[in-house]
Design an enzyme around this catalytic site. Structure first.
Site, PDB file in Angstrom:
ATOM      1  N   TRP A 361     -16.523  -6.450  23.804  1.00  0.00           N
ATOM      2  CA  TRP A 361     -17.945  -6.199  24.120  1.00  0.00           C
ATOM      3  C   TRP A 361     -18.126  -4.869  24.829  1.00  0.00           C
ATOM      4  CZ3 TRP A 361     -20.532  -7.366  29.218  1.00  0.00           C
ATOM      5  CH2 TRP A 361     -19.608  -7.331  30.275  1.00  0.00           C
ATOM      6  N   ASP A 362     -17.034  -4.291  25.319  1.00  0.00           N
ATOM      7  CA  ASP A 362     -17.089  -2.971  25.955  1.00  0.00           C
ATOM      8  C   ASP A 362     -17.923  -2.008  25.108  1.00  0.00           C
ATOM      9  OD1 ASP A 362     -14.752  -4.441  26.677  1.00  0.00           O
ATOM     10  OD2 ASP A 362     -13.782  -2.655  27.477  1.00  0.00           O
ATOM     11  N   GLU A 488     -14.686 -12.871  34.279  1.00  0.00           N
ATOM     12  CA  GLU A 488     -13.602 -13.704  33.745  1.00  0.00           C
ATOM     13  C   GLU A 488     -12.897 -14.522  34.820  1.00  0.00           C
ATOM     14  OE1 GLU A 488     -11.135 -11.204  31.300  1.00  0.00           O
ATOM     15  OE2 GLU A 488     -12.695 -11.057  29.769  1.00  0.00           O
ATOM     16  N   LYS A 592     -14.675 -11.289  39.186  1.00  0.00           N
ATOM     17  CA  LYS A 592     -13.826 -10.196  38.709  1.00  0.00           C
ATOM     18  C   LYS A 592     -14.650  -8.939  38.460  1.00  0.00           C
ATOM     19  CE  LYS A 592     -10.675  -9.078  34.889  1.00  0.00           C
ATOM     20  NZ  LYS A 592     -10.285  -9.405  33.521  1.00  0.00           N
ATOM     21  N   GLN A 593     -15.816  -9.112  37.862  1.00  0.00           N
ATOM     22  CA  GLN A 593     -16.613  -7.950  37.435  1.00  0.00           C
ATOM     23  C   GLN A 593     -18.078  -8.343  37.375  1.00  0.00           C
ATOM     24  OE1 GLN A 593     -14.358  -8.863  33.709  1.00  0.00           O
ATOM     25  NE2 GLN A 593     -15.858  -7.441  32.883  1.00  0.00           N
TER      26      GLN A 593
HETATM   27  C1  BGC Z   1     -12.440  -7.360  31.155  1.00  0.00           C
HETATM   28  C2  BGC Z   1     -13.269  -7.545  29.921  1.00  0.00           C
HETATM   29  C3  BGC Z   1     -13.058  -6.358  28.998  1.00  0.00           C
HETATM   30  C4  BGC Z   1     -11.581  -6.150  28.712  1.00  0.00           C
HETATM   31  C5  BGC Z   1     -11.309  -4.905  27.894  1.00  0.00           C
HETATM   32  C6  BGC Z   1     -10.988  -7.170  30.763  1.00  0.00           C
HETATM   33  O1  BGC Z   1     -10.225  -6.949  31.892  1.00  0.00           O
HETATM   34  O2  BGC Z   1     -12.549  -8.468  32.000  1.00  0.00           O
HETATM   35  O3  BGC Z   1     -14.628  -7.638  30.261  1.00  0.00           O
HETATM   36  O4  BGC Z   1     -13.749  -6.551  27.819  1.00  0.00           O
HETATM   37  O5  BGC Z   1     -10.894  -6.024  29.926  1.00  0.00           O
HETATM   38  O6  BGC Z   1     -11.729  -3.757  28.562  1.00  0.00           O
END
Ligand code: BGC
Length: 794
Positions: A361-362, A488, A592-593
């Site tokens: 999804w980035d 996550e 986490k984010q």
């Molecule tokens: C993140 C995801 C991301 C992926 C690739 C993961 O660490 O939690 O949101 O899509 O890294 O960048």
């Protein structure tokens, strides 16, 4: 972390003036060149020493088994891993009897420069061999933006103190030995000798090789030619083997003489074309490169980038490091997408094998919104790629018992490659993210042909997915239970607010698009009832709210969970995912984010300013930023709620993620989403740019040290420049018909005749929110990462 003096601070270059062998893995990613189709890590020309050899072709991958200790229904059976294809950048050099190898002898001068306007990587070395022979090597390397299959290298060698005999070996090397993989899930798998030779040929200065992959069945062709300028007694020999094509050029050089080789390398691949067809494709591309010539390719590259910078440059006064980082970031974002052409844009671009070369999804949430306003054509292509994998996404939805399309969480070719379903398949938000990127692209470009042909179907099939994934409960609320949002460290939660708000947007966008294109909608079998169902689900979407805390919970029960023991977590225990079991992370409040905070950026229309401030203050102490995707979003919301210094601190983190290797993993490739996020932090953060429902608004405000920011964007065919100082914003329509925008809520009309100035109102903010102990962002301005500011380059 990469510290001073790794790179000097310049406006348009990233330059290294000393060689640090221990930084080679990192600098190979930072100095990587790509056009979105071909990617070359910044490996040294002579091939060794290296951190990780890397030459990638977008979508060239090998399939590998995904073993499970305990399998389960619907688990993907095989994974896809990007492979290191034929290395065409190798040019080895023998100086009298000594191989030019910087681990031996002495280096008198070393410089590598990534030139962001010329689009080349330059290298200059002066080296004395262990036996005292001194030479100078100058090399310029390019991956052409204008000729998608072409790599060009100019390599020059000259003696410094005595005559020498040099042998330059210009090679194509396949199946290079690779270092072993570390035990980090974010690192890509290493496949040994993934390519099988179909053909190898050499004649004079040019050679061709064609290989194929064993399981994925892709055929890859590479061709090279070498134009040699040397003294009259220069001798050329060539040979070829299944994994090596070599052209050796021997020349006795007196002081004052030099040997120059211009090497053209072309790449092509196909899952369908025959061996002769792939062979001819790369040979044809070589003819085109030769006919353009080195100077021609350089000129085309410069013109391509001049055009890019005219519509996307950001100028920053008062912080030269951020200036450099912002341009570096935009350059890599462009490299990732420029010529990807209906292929994915992976999380690392084509700069390293991290995350196995997968796209997530980035792309849709972090990268495409930047490209939408700077290089819209690349966005149409990236979304066409999504459209091209729609059938696979529909099959996946059927397998999961759902309607519509379930796009893969991570993939190269289109099949789901995430073996960890709680933070993979369950992250259904990717479907609404794709829909969001479609609506952003269409509302910012007015490309209705794309909307009808591609966008509508993506919106319809993703809306269908949501309608079957959620349900109207007994009280008529539309609920989406058991999904994973962007954070996550929570999984399989009910009514993740980000997901529900994005799905709501997806429903509305699909229903509106169906009305605009009734005939096409008919061919997709959408009837009035189905569209009404989507509208109802959007209207009745359940958005939980915690009355007691007066905040929006990340998901329905999130705020009821125990708070993670932040004070008891030691600095070396981050990222938490490498030190704690997921079950424990999942049942606690630890983020986490950015998740709810990202919802407040993308669906800012769904929150009041007061709610945004309260929510932001609540989530800050819980967010540990174990993902590089977080800081930029936090920067945007910090700026919106008036926390300008905090926004500046987060900008620092997003912008220097790679240049300073903040997460200690840039060796696996640069973080394209974070690089795009540096732009977003500047433009959506300090510029306050938002584009909801097709209307563009700005709310400029500057942090302490920065005295001026000017940025350029493309919007509905217009080119716009927005400039802001501490007290005033100036909007200048550079090209196109008049346009209405908002400045801090007030409507203004822009025309090319005259820039419009508006005062910037004072910023109001509450107390600065806190972060988990030890996870505060570095204060921007308090510490300068570089201490040396050399002369600026023009
Ligand atoms: C993140 C995801 C991301 C992926 C690739 C993961 O660490 O939690 O949101 O899509 O890294 O960048």
């Amino acid at each position: 972390m990469i510290e001073h003096p790794a790179f000097t601070v310049e406006e348009w270059s990233v330059r290294e003036t000393e060689l640090h062998l221990d930084l080679l893995p990192q600098t190979e990613s930072i100095f990587a060149l790509s056009n979105g189709h071909i990617g070359l890590r910044g490996n040294l020309d002579e091939g060794e020493p290296f951190g990780l050899p890397g030459t990638y072709l977008n979508s060239v991958y090998e399939q590998r088994p995904l073993p499970y200790a305990e399998g389960g229904y619907g688990y993907p059976e095989s994974g896809q891993t990007v492979i290191n294809v034929t290395n065409g950048k190798i040019i080895r050099l023998l100086v009298d009897d000594e191989p030019f190898d910087i681990r031996y002898g002495d280096i008198q001068e070393h410089e590598r420069e990534l030139d962001l306007r010329a689009g080349v990587l330059r290298r200059k070395v002066q080296w004395t061999s262990p036996t005292g022979r001194a030479i100078k090597v100058s090399c310029v390397r390019m991956v052409s933006f204008t000729q998608r299959s072409v790599v060009a290298i100019s390599y020059e060698v000259e003696p410094v103190n005595a005559a020498v005999r040099v042998v330059v070996q210009s090679e194509l090397v396949t199946n290079e030995a690779m270092p072993e993989k570390a035990g980090d899930p974010r690192v890509g798998a290493v496949l040994k000798s993934p390519l099988i030779c179909d053909e190898h040929k050499v004649e004079g200065t040019h050679g061709v090789m064609v290989h194929h992959t064993n399981v994925s069945g892709l055929r890859i062709g590479t061709a090279m030619d070498n134009l040699v300028e040397g003294p009259p007694d220069t001798v050329i020999e060539s040979e070829s083997y299944p994994d090596i094509v070599r052209v050796s050029i021997t020349a006795p050089l007196k002081v004052g003489e030099r040997l120059r080789i211009v090497k053209f390398v072309t790449y092509g691949w196909s899952g369908q074309r025959s061996l002769p067809a792939v062979h001819d494709q790369v040979v044809a591309a070589l003819s085109a490169a030769r006919s353009t010539g080195w100077d021609g390719l350089l000129a085309e590259q410069r013109a391509y980038l001049d055009d890019f910078w005219a519509r996307s440059d950001i100028e920053i006064e008062g912080d030269p490091e951020i200036q450099q980082a912002a341009r570096f970031a935009l350059f890599h974002v462009l490299q990732a997408g420029a010529r990807a052409e209906r292929r994915p844009i992976p999380a690392k671009g084509l700069t390293g094998p991290g995350y196995d070369g997968h796209a997530f999804w980035d792309t849709e949430i972090f990268v495409l919104p930047v490209l939408t306003l700077t290089s819209p054509n690349t966005v149409a292509d990236a979304l066409r790629w999504r459209h091209s994998i729609l059938d696979l996404a529909k099959q996946r939805a059927r397998q999961l018992g759902l309607n519509g399309a379930a796009f893969p969480w991570r993939t190269i070719h289109g099949e789901e490659c995430s073996g960890y379903w709680p933070a993979g398949t369950a992250a259904f938000h990717i479907n609404a993210d794709i829909a969001y990127a479609v609506t952003q692209y269409v509302s910012s470009t007015g490309d209705t042909a794309f909307e009808e042909e591609i966008g509508l179907e993506l919106l319809v099939e993703t809306a269908r997915l949501w309608r079957s994934l959620g349900y109207l409960d007994a009280t008529d609320w539309f609920r989406i239970d058991g999904v994973t949002g962007p954070d996550e460290y929570s999984a399989i939660a009910d009514n993740n607010v980000y997901t529900n708000l994005m799905a709501q947007h997806n429903f509305r966008a699909a229903a509106e698009a169906v009305q605009r294109y009734p005939d096409k909608a008919h061919t997709l079998h959408v009837d009035v009832e189905e569209a009404a169902n989507w509208r109802e689900a959007a209207e009745r979407m359940f958005i939980p709210y915690d009355e007691h805390l007066a905040v929006t919970p990340q998901d329905e029960t999130f705020t009821e969970h125990e708070v993670w023991n932040m004070a008891g977590t030691r600095p070396e225990q981050y990222p938490l995912l490498l030190h704690f079991p997921y079950f424990d992370l999942y049942r606690k409040q630890v983020i986490k984010q950015a998740d709810l905070v990202l919802a407040m950026q993308l669906r800012g229309d769904a929150f009041t300013p007061e709610q945004k401030a309260r929510n932001f203050a609540y989530y800050e102490p819980l967010t540990v930023r174990d993902s590089s995707l977080s800081a930029n979003t936090q920067a945007v919301l910090a700026a919106e709620v008036g926390q300008l210094q905090l926004a500046y601190d987060y900008l620092d983190e997003a912008a220097f993620m790679d240049l300073h290797d903040l997460e200690h993993n840039v060796q696996d490739g640069v973080h394209i989403a974070s690089l795009a996020g540096a732009w977003t932090a500047l433009v959506a953060g300090f510029g306050g740019l938002r584009s909801y429902n097709g209307s563009l608004s700005f709310a400029p405000q500057l942090p302490g040290d920065i005295t001026r920011i000017a940025f350029h964007i493309m919007f509905l065919g217009r080119r716009l420049r927005v400039e802001m100082t501490a007290t005033e914003a100036t909007y200048h329509l550079l090209e196109g018909s008049p346009l209405q925008v908002r400045h801090h809520g007030d409507e203004i009309t822009l025309s090319v005749d005259e820039p419009v100035n508006r005062p910037i109102p004072p910023t109001k903010a509450g107390p600065r929110p806190t972060q988990p102990p030890g996870r505060e962002p570095m204060q921007r301005g308090a510490r300068t990462r570089y201490t040396e500011t050399p002369d600026k380059q023009n």
